[in-house]
Write a protein that holds these residues in place. Sequence first.
Motif, PDB file in Angstrom:
ATOM      1  N   LYS A 201       0.834  -1.208   0.000  1.00 12.91           N
ATOM      2  CA  LYS A 201       0.000   0.000   0.000  1.00 12.91           C
ATOM      3  C   LYS A 201       0.865   1.253   0.000  1.00 12.91           C
ATOM      4  O   LYS A 201       0.605   2.200  -0.732  1.00 12.91           O
ATOM      5  CB  LYS A 201      -0.951   0.017   1.192  1.00 12.91           C
ATOM      6  CG  LYS A 201      -2.133  -0.905   1.032  1.00 12.91           C
ATOM      7  CD  LYS A 201      -3.088  -0.775   2.196  1.00 12.91           C
ATOM      8  CE  LYS A 201      -4.238  -1.740   2.021  1.00 12.91           C
ATOM      9  NZ  LYS A 201      -5.166  -1.689   3.156  1.00 12.91           N
ATOM     10  N   ASP A 202       1.903   1.254   0.838  1.00 10.01           N
ATOM     11  CA  ASP A 202       2.799   2.412   0.884  1.00 10.01           C
ATOM     12  C   ASP A 202       3.541   2.586  -0.443  1.00 10.01           C
ATOM     13  O   ASP A 202       3.725   3.702  -0.916  1.00 10.01           O
ATOM     14  CB  ASP A 202       3.808   2.271   2.024  1.00 10.01           C
ATOM     15  CG  ASP A 202       3.165   2.412   3.393  1.00 10.01           C
ATOM     16  OD1 ASP A 202       2.105   3.061   3.492  1.00 10.01           O
ATOM     17  OD2 ASP A 202       3.722   1.870   4.364  1.00 10.01           O
ATOM     18  N   ALA A 203       3.961   1.488  -1.033  1.00  7.29           N
ATOM     19  CA  ALA A 203       4.704   1.557  -2.295  1.00  7.29           C
ATOM     20  C   ALA A 203       3.832   2.061  -3.437  1.00  7.29           C
ATOM     21  O   ALA A 203       4.339   2.662  -4.386  1.00  7.29           O
ATOM     22  CB  ALA A 203       5.280   0.186  -2.645  1.00  7.29           C
ATOM     23  N   ALA A 204       2.524   1.849  -3.341  1.00  2.57           N
ATOM     24  CA  ALA A 204       1.611   2.264  -4.412  1.00  2.57           C
ATOM     25  C   ALA A 204       1.245   3.746  -4.345  1.00  2.57           C
ATOM     26  O   ALA A 204       0.765   4.308  -5.327  1.00  2.57           O
ATOM     27  CB  ALA A 204       0.345   1.417  -4.362  1.00  2.57           C
ATOM     28  N   LYS A 205       1.483   4.398  -3.216  1.00  2.00           N
ATOM     29  CA  LYS A 205       1.141   5.813  -3.059  1.00  2.00           C
ATOM     30  C   LYS A 205       2.081   6.680  -3.894  1.00  2.00           C
ATOM     31  O   LYS A 205       3.260   6.378  -4.050  1.00  2.00           O
ATOM     32  CB  LYS A 205       1.248   6.237  -1.596  1.00  2.00           C
ATOM     33  CG  LYS A 205       0.216   5.608  -0.707  1.00  2.00           C
ATOM     34  CD  LYS A 205       0.441   6.028   0.731  1.00  2.00           C
ATOM     35  CE  LYS A 205      -0.494   5.286   1.672  1.00  2.00           C
ATOM     36  NZ  LYS A 205      -0.166   5.547   3.073  1.00  2.00           N
TER      37      LYS A 205
ATOM     38  N   THR B 161      10.523   0.732  -5.014  1.00  2.00           N
ATOM     39  CA  THR B 161      10.574  -0.129  -6.192  1.00  2.00           C
ATOM     40  C   THR B 161       9.884  -1.442  -5.828  1.00  2.00           C
ATOM     41  O   THR B 161      10.024  -1.933  -4.708  1.00  2.00           O
ATOM     42  CB  THR B 161      12.012  -0.421  -6.673  1.00  2.00           C
ATOM     43  OG1 THR B 161      12.740  -1.037  -5.611  1.00  2.00           O
ATOM     44  CG2 THR B 161      12.727   0.842  -7.115  1.00  2.00           C
ATOM     45  N   VAL B 162       9.142  -1.966  -6.781  1.00  2.00           N
ATOM     46  CA  VAL B 162       8.433  -3.225  -6.589  1.00  2.00           C
ATOM     47  C   VAL B 162       8.806  -4.141  -7.747  1.00  2.00           C
ATOM     48  O   VAL B 162       8.742  -3.741  -8.908  1.00  2.00           O
ATOM     49  CB  VAL B 162       6.904  -3.013  -6.556  1.00  2.00           C
ATOM     50  CG1 VAL B 162       6.175  -4.347  -6.368  1.00  2.00           C
ATOM     51  CG2 VAL B 162       6.515  -2.033  -5.452  1.00  2.00           C
ATOM     52  N   SER B 163       9.196  -5.366  -7.423  1.00  2.00           N
ATOM     53  CA  SER B 163       9.556  -6.340  -8.445  1.00  2.00           C
ATOM     54  C   SER B 163       8.812  -7.642  -8.204  1.00  2.00           C
ATOM     55  O   SER B 163       8.753  -8.131  -7.072  1.00  2.00           O
ATOM     56  CB  SER B 163      11.060  -6.609  -8.423  1.00  2.00           C
ATOM     57  OG  SER B 163      11.368  -7.712  -9.248  1.00  2.00           O
ATOM     58  N   ARG B 164       8.267  -8.196  -9.270  1.00  2.00           N
ATOM     59  CA  ARG B 164       7.628  -9.513  -9.210  1.00  2.00           C
ATOM     60  C   ARG B 164       8.525 -10.565  -9.883  1.00  2.00           C
ATOM     61  O   ARG B 164       8.092 -11.686 -10.123  1.00  2.00           O
ATOM     62  CB  ARG B 164       6.268  -9.472  -9.899  1.00  2.00           C
ATOM     63  CG  ARG B 164       5.266  -8.575  -9.208  1.00  2.00           C
ATOM     64  CD  ARG B 164       3.887  -8.695  -9.819  1.00  2.00           C
ATOM     65  NE  ARG B 164       3.298 -10.003  -9.622  1.00  2.00           N
ATOM     66  CZ  ARG B 164       2.648 -10.398  -8.541  1.00  2.00           C
ATOM     67  NH1 ARG B 164       2.512  -9.576  -7.525  1.00  2.00           N
ATOM     68  NH2 ARG B 164       2.126 -11.617  -8.456  1.00  2.00           N
ATOM     69  N   LYS B 165       9.763 -10.192 -10.157  1.00  2.00           N
ATOM     70  CA  LYS B 165      10.664 -11.111 -10.844  1.00  2.00           C
ATOM     71  C   LYS B 165      11.041 -12.276  -9.942  1.00  2.00           C
ATOM     72  O   LYS B 165      11.548 -12.087  -8.835  1.00  2.00           O
ATOM     73  CB  LYS B 165      11.943 -10.403 -11.281  1.00  2.00           C
ATOM     74  CG  LYS B 165      11.747  -9.426 -12.407  1.00  2.00           C
ATOM     75  CD  LYS B 165      13.072  -8.827 -12.814  1.00  2.00           C
ATOM     76  CE  LYS B 165      12.891  -7.863 -13.958  1.00  2.00           C
ATOM     77  NZ  LYS B 165      14.152  -7.250 -14.352  1.00  2.00           N
ATOM     78  N   LYS B 166      10.826 -13.466 -10.440  1.00  2.00           N
ATOM     79  CA  LYS B 166      11.193 -14.681  -9.708  1.00  2.00           C
ATOM     80  C   LYS B 166      12.702 -14.727  -9.470  1.00  2.00           C
ATOM     81  O   LYS B 166      13.172 -15.268  -8.479  1.00  2.00           O
ATOM     82  CB  LYS B 166      10.731 -15.903 -10.509  1.00  2.00           C
ATOM     83  CG  LYS B 166      11.083 -17.225  -9.905  1.00  2.00           C
ATOM     84  CD  LYS B 166      10.497 -18.384 -10.662  1.00  2.00           C
ATOM     85  CE  LYS B 166      11.253 -18.671 -11.915  1.00  2.00           C
ATOM     86  NZ  LYS B 166      10.880 -19.952 -12.549  1.00  2.00           N
TER      87      LYS B 166
ATOM     88  N   LYS C  61       8.409 -11.793  -4.766  1.00  2.00           N
ATOM     89  CA  LYS C  61       7.990 -10.395  -4.826  1.00  2.00           C
ATOM     90  C   LYS C  61       8.884  -9.621  -3.872  1.00  2.00           C
ATOM     91  O   LYS C  61       9.105 -10.042  -2.733  1.00  2.00           O
ATOM     92  CB  LYS C  61       6.530 -10.234  -4.444  1.00  2.00           C
ATOM     93  CG  LYS C  61       5.982  -8.871  -4.802  1.00  2.00           C
ATOM     94  CD  LYS C  61       4.475  -8.899  -4.826  1.00  2.00           C
ATOM     95  CE  LYS C  61       3.947  -7.655  -5.495  1.00  2.00           C
ATOM     96  NZ  LYS C  61       2.488  -7.668  -5.504  1.00  2.00           N
ATOM     97  N   THR C  62       9.403  -8.495  -4.350  1.00  2.00           N
ATOM     98  CA  THR C  62      10.365  -7.701  -3.597  1.00  2.00           C
ATOM     99  C   THR C  62       9.947  -6.242  -3.615  1.00  2.00           C
ATOM    100  O   THR C  62       9.639  -5.696  -4.676  1.00  2.00           O
ATOM    101  CB  THR C  62      11.772  -7.820  -4.228  1.00  2.00           C
ATOM    102  OG1 THR C  62      12.103  -9.206  -4.366  1.00  2.00           O
ATOM    103  CG2 THR C  62      12.816  -7.110  -3.393  1.00  2.00           C
ATOM    104  N   ILE C  63       9.969  -5.608  -2.446  1.00  2.00           N
ATOM    105  CA  ILE C  63       9.687  -4.182  -2.336  1.00  2.00           C
ATOM    106  C   ILE C  63      10.854  -3.548  -1.600  1.00  2.00           C
ATOM    107  O   ILE C  63      11.257  -4.018  -0.537  1.00  2.00           O
ATOM    108  CB  ILE C  63       8.378  -3.916  -1.573  1.00  2.00           C
ATOM    109  CG1 ILE C  63       7.200  -4.558  -2.319  1.00  2.00           C
ATOM    110  CG2 ILE C  63       8.157  -2.422  -1.389  1.00  2.00           C
ATOM    111  CD1 ILE C  63       5.879  -4.438  -1.601  1.00  2.00           C
ATOM    112  N   VAL C  64      11.387  -2.462  -2.175  1.00  2.00           N
ATOM    113  CA  VAL C  64      12.505  -1.752  -1.560  1.00  2.00           C
ATOM    114  C   VAL C  64      12.159  -0.271  -1.460  1.00  2.00           C
ATOM    115  O   VAL C  64      11.733   0.343  -2.442  1.00  2.00           O
ATOM    116  CB  VAL C  64      13.810  -1.924  -2.365  1.00  2.00           C
ATOM    117  CG1 VAL C  64      14.949  -1.130  -1.730  1.00  2.00           C
ATOM    118  CG2 VAL C  64      14.182  -3.392  -2.483  1.00  2.00           C
TER     119      VAL C  64
END
Length: 189
Positions: free
Chosen positions: A24-28, A38-43, A66-69
């Motif tokens: 939610k915070d990353a989407a704001k 940054t959001v990554s869905r890369k396996k 899934k990675t969020i930084v």
Amino acid sequence: MLKMILVASVIAGAIPQGFLLYEKDAAKKDRNPETSWTVSRKKTAKSVVNPCDRAALGQAGRTSAKTIVYTAVPDYSKSEQVILYADAASAGAALTAIRSAAASCGSKGYRFSSRAVKLGDAALAVTGQSYHKGKAAVGGERAIVVRRANALIVYTQAGEWGRPAAADFARQTKDAGRMLAKICQVASC
């Protein structure tokens, strides 16, 4: 509806949209030029806890990640990473690889260490710390890495840490506990 999405995601071996704690915070919209998400869905995303900085660390057997930084200038960051593996043995091997890397990698001015903690099926608290003339200097990272069934849950913080202390892991431990409460929605528990 969300329950149907989660069931479909488990069957597909995916991590559904909105599942991670920081999403939610990353989407704001962030208009601050000194912060970013940054959001990554890369396996194949690199492990956010990677003492040797090896691209292959923890990659074997992955089915989803899934990675969020979050990064803030000048030197603060935090991250969240959930990785699903084909089975618990593969997830366990990834945790073992992180422990081994923490024991063997680093330099004279930056060292890693890890210790077991009681979370999930197995867990580590990983410390990265800057050193100057043999004493803890400003700068480091703290991470909690938890295995639950075929999943790895990782929370990190990096910044102007001083000498390592148990309190440095409070936020990461709390976040890991919150994710452990729901990880079986996507993992094979």
